[in-house]
Design a protein around this motif. Structure first.
Motif, PDB file in Angstrom:
ATOM      1  N   SER A 178       0.835  -1.206   0.000  1.00  0.00           N
ATOM      2  CA  SER A 178       0.000   0.000   0.000  1.00  0.00           C
ATOM      3  C   SER A 178       0.868   1.254   0.000  1.00  0.00           C
ATOM      4  O   SER A 178       0.566   2.234  -0.703  1.00  0.00           O
ATOM      5  CB  SER A 178      -0.916  -0.006   1.221  1.00  0.00           C
ATOM      6  N   ARG A 179       1.954   1.231   0.759  1.00  0.00           N
ATOM      7  CA  ARG A 179       2.832   2.390   0.795  1.00  0.00           C
ATOM      8  C   ARG A 179       3.501   2.621  -0.558  1.00  0.00           C
ATOM      9  O   ARG A 179       3.614   3.759  -1.036  1.00  0.00           O
ATOM     10  CB  ARG A 179       3.906   2.184   1.871  1.00  0.00           C
ATOM     11  N   ARG A 180       3.922   1.525  -1.206  1.00  0.00           N
ATOM     12  CA  ARG A 180       4.554   1.667  -2.512  1.00  0.00           C
ATOM     13  C   ARG A 180       3.569   2.181  -3.560  1.00  0.00           C
ATOM     14  O   ARG A 180       3.935   2.979  -4.424  1.00  0.00           O
ATOM     15  CB  ARG A 180       5.139   0.321  -2.963  1.00  0.00           C
ATOM     16  N   ASP A 181       2.338   1.702  -3.496  1.00  0.00           N
ATOM     17  CA  ASP A 181       1.341   2.192  -4.451  1.00  0.00           C
ATOM     18  C   ASP A 181       1.112   3.684  -4.272  1.00  0.00           C
ATOM     19  O   ASP A 181       0.992   4.429  -5.259  1.00  0.00           O
ATOM     20  CB  ASP A 181       0.016   1.426  -4.263  1.00  0.00           C
ATOM     21  N   ALA A 182       1.050   4.117  -3.012  1.00  0.00           N
ATOM     22  CA  ALA A 182       0.858   5.546  -2.761  1.00  0.00           C
ATOM     23  C   ALA A 182       2.044   6.357  -3.274  1.00  0.00           C
ATOM     24  O   ALA A 182       1.874   7.422  -3.877  1.00  0.00           O
ATOM     25  CB  ALA A 182       0.642   5.785  -1.267  1.00  0.00           C
ATOM     26  N   GLU A 183       3.275   5.843  -3.046  1.00  0.00           N
ATOM     27  CA  GLU A 183       4.454   6.547  -3.544  1.00  0.00           C
ATOM     28  C   GLU A 183       4.493   6.582  -5.066  1.00  0.00           C
ATOM     29  O   GLU A 183       4.888   7.584  -5.675  1.00  0.00           O
ATOM     30  CB  GLU A 183       5.722   5.880  -3.012  1.00  0.00           C
ATOM     31  N   ALA A 184       4.067   5.470  -5.713  1.00  0.00           N
ATOM     32  CA  ALA A 184       4.062   5.437  -7.174  1.00  0.00           C
ATOM     33  C   ALA A 184       3.065   6.436  -7.737  1.00  0.00           C
ATOM     34  O   ALA A 184       3.353   7.131  -8.718  1.00  0.00           O
ATOM     35  CB  ALA A 184       3.732   4.019  -7.657  1.00  0.00           C
ATOM     36  N   ARG A 185       1.878   6.505  -7.115  1.00  0.00           N
ATOM     37  CA  ARG A 185       0.883   7.481  -7.597  1.00  0.00           C
ATOM     38  C   ARG A 185       1.390   8.895  -7.416  1.00  0.00           C
ATOM     39  O   ARG A 185       1.230   9.753  -8.298  1.00  0.00           O
ATOM     40  CB  ARG A 185      -0.434   7.272  -6.844  1.00  0.00           C
ATOM     41  N   ASN A 186       2.049   9.158  -6.295  1.00  0.00           N
ATOM     42  CA  ASN A 186       2.595  10.488  -6.052  1.00  0.00           C
ATOM     43  C   ASN A 186       3.727  10.810  -7.019  1.00  0.00           C
ATOM     44  O   ASN A 186       3.850  11.926  -7.528  1.00  0.00           O
ATOM     45  CB  ASN A 186       3.094  10.579  -4.610  1.00  0.00           C
TER      46      ASN A 186
END
Length: 620
Positions: free
Chosen positions: A479-487
């Motif tokens: 979940s953290r990586r997905d958020a960083e990728a979207r950002n």
């Protein structure tokens, strides 16, 4: 003819077209002799004695059979097989010799040769080291801090891997020594231009000393360079062993989890834990959770199936990757970071004597260490084992690092609080408080951690199950990586001018000075090889992204790099630019004797007939 039985007709085969393709193999293998049951016992014993080892090894045996076209044949099968064997007899005989040469069977016959090579290599290395240390001490007598720091930086950045490299560096050292004879003229002029009359006399003193000391020092450095080249060239180590020795590990080995050594994404914190505690202590570990935020000291909670361990890691000021970066920067760009450090630390003649004495003493101890470790390794090999790769922990480090340990079969109860704090109570009445706020656990991970402790309490043998905790941590990480990728995608669309998603392409342009024509031109000598392409990568070979349609001559005519990345993947965002700075001349050139020289100057010396400059271009 009564009773006569005619013989059976002979088998006849007809071959009209028979081709054998090329076979090209390189074989590495290691077979434990106690497991090679198909060999007789006497043969296994002979191999063990000849190889000084409990295993038979092949180290890069090259097996190559050229393609053959067999002529048409009509006749018996035996004749066909005989003819086929004759085609490959010589090849098989030559490969049998190569098989013995690359195997461990010749270890015993090689012993006298290896001892002789090692002895000559050690003597050559010792002579070179002594000459180099004498040159270092003479440099300190010049009382020129800038010169001393510069020479230390050059010496530390030298990379001599062959005799040719040693001769190249020796030639450069001798050329610098000849040039330094004129210090008696150059130093007073430079001092007068900078500080007037006082600078003139100060420069005169430095020049008089330097004109005598520097040539002698450079002659010693040349002896050191040649000695190092000879020592490496005739070393009994194989080329593969030399390559492995030259490799510099940029990071510590990763931590493996569980009894089977499960591999997870690399973590510097976990790798440092393994490095400081050793493999035996961390074997079987399931999870690592931080108890304190980032800093020079960090408390970690290490979870095992039947116990927990609280560990305090102490981080040095420079990690292994930092050291690698400093080393790379000094050698690649000729930076003066080590020179500045030397001047700031007040490097003087006493430091030089101390450093030289330490290096010479370590060189004297080399044969003793070699004999001791060689006997230990031989004993291990003859016993049929192998050298253990498991690192033993340092008892002092282990005693300082381990702050507490609790076995789960002694835990009586567990208490949780809303502030992400765990309290474990053992049967003796002791309480262990675990502040988990720094671990940044989500709600599911927090619950899984507590459930793992409860599972251990209820188990008859105190066995904890951390599978649910692992699944929860993985889900939070995803979940953290997905958020960083979207950002990251949002930022890259919003402002590419800020450098998001960019790649810098690096190219080196080289030229050689033509003595007769008195001008710089594309390298033209027979031994220049890839240098004659003019546009190189950082290793000195033809740049891999040169436009494929261009010939060597067309590349040499270009005044800017004929380099392109795949336009389907990358788009240029800038033009080609030359790196210019304090370490280059006005056009970005650096001057030296050859591509592999360790010292590059912004000004051409008397013997500097080679130069390079760096071009860069940004793609996105």
């Amino acid at each position: 003819v009564e009773g006569y039985e005619p013989p059976p007709p002979s088998a006849v085969i007809q071959v009209d077209n028979f081709q054998i393709s090329k076979i090209d193999l390189t074989v590495w293998c290691a077979l434990k002799l106690r497991a090679v049951r198909f060999l007789p016992q006497y043969l296994r014993t002979a191999i063990r004695l000849l190889s000084f080892s409990g295993q038979l090894t092949l180290d890069g045996m090259h097996f190559k059979l050229e393609p053959r076209k067999i002529p048409p044949h009509r006749g018996s099968l035996a004749d066909f097989v005989r003819g086929l064997r004759s085609e490959y007899t010589m090849n098989l005989v030559s490969h049998a010799a190569g098989l013995l040469g690359k195997s461990s069977v010749l270890n015993l016959p090689r012993v006298p040769l290896r001892i002789g090579m090692a002895g000559v290599s050690y003597i050559s290395d010792s002579v070179g080291l002594a000459a180099g240390e004498a040159a270092s001490l003479l440099n300190a007598l010049t009382f020129d801090d800038d010169y001393v720091a510069r020479q230390r930086q050059i010496r530390n950045s030298k990379s001599i891997q062959t005799l040719g490299d040693g001769l190249t560096e020796a030639g450069k050292s001798l050329a610098d020594g000849v040039e330094s004879i004129f210090d008696v003229i150059k130093q007073p002029v430079a001092g007068a231009q900078q500080d007037g009359v006082g600078g003139f006399f100060a420069g005169l003193g430095k020049g008089l000393v330097g004109s005598f000391v520097k040539p002698v020092s450079k002659f010693g450095e040349a002896i050191s360079d040649v000695g190092s080249g000879i020592a490496i060239q005739i070393s009994p180590d194989s080329s593969a062993q030399k390559r492995r020795r030259r490799r510099f590990r940029n990071r510590h080995p990763r931590l493996l989890f569980g009894e089977l050594g499960a591999v997870r994404p690399f973590s510097e914190l976990e790798a440092e834990l393994k490095f400081q505690l050793g493999d035996l202590v961390v074997h079987g570990i399931q999870e690592v959770l931080p108890l304190t935020p980032k800093g020079r000291k960090r408390l970690l909670l290490c979870l095992f199936p039947q116990r927990l361990v609280i560990v305090e890691l102490r981080f040095t000021r420079k990690s292994g990757s930092d050291a690698a970066g400093l080393k790379t920067g000094a050698s690649a760009g000729g930076s003066s970071s080590s020179s500045l450090a030397d001047k700031e630390d007040g490097y003087d003649i006493f430091n030089a004597v101390d450093e030289s004495a330490f290096r010479l003493f370590a060189q004297v101890l080399k044969p003793i260490n070699t004999v001791v470790y060689g006997v230990q390794e031989m004993e291990t090999s003859l016993m049929g084992g192998s050298s253990s790769s498991v690192s033993e922990p340092d008892p002092d480090v282990l005693r300082r690092a381990v702050k507490g340990e609790c076995k789960f079969n002694n835990v009586k109860a567990i208490h949780t609080s809303g502030g992400f704090q765990l309290r474990l109570e053992d049967r003796a009445g002791n309480t262990y408080v675990l502040p988990m706020a720094a671990a940044n656990l989500g709600q599911r991970s927090w619950q899984a951690l507590a459930e793992g402790f409860r599972c251990a309490i209820n188990h008859p043998q105190g066995m904890a199950n951390w599978d649910e905790l692992r699944a929860a941590l993985q889900e939070e990480e995803y979940s953290r990586r997905d958020a960083e990728a979207r950002n990251s995608n949002f930022l890259s669309r919003r402002g590419r001018a800020e450098g998001a998603g960019q790649r810098i392409l690096e190219v080196f342009e080289v030229e050689r000075f033509h003595v007769v024509l008195q001008k710089w031109m594309t390298p033209y000598l027979p031994h220049d090889r890839d240098l004659s392409w003019r546009w190189l990568d950082s290793t000195g070979y033809r740049h891999p992204h040169i436009i494929s349609q261009l010939s060597r001559e067309k590349c040499a005519e270009r005044s800017s790099p004929p380099i392109e990345l795949d336009r389907g993947l990358y788009q240029p965002t800038s033009d080609w630019t030359v790196d210019k700075g304090t370490g280059t001349d006005l056009d970005g050139w650096l001057y030296g004797m050859a591509w592999k020289t360790a010292s590059w100057e912004a000004k051409q010396g008397i013997f500097d007939h080679f130069r390079k400059r760096r071009w860069t271009r940004t793609y996105t």
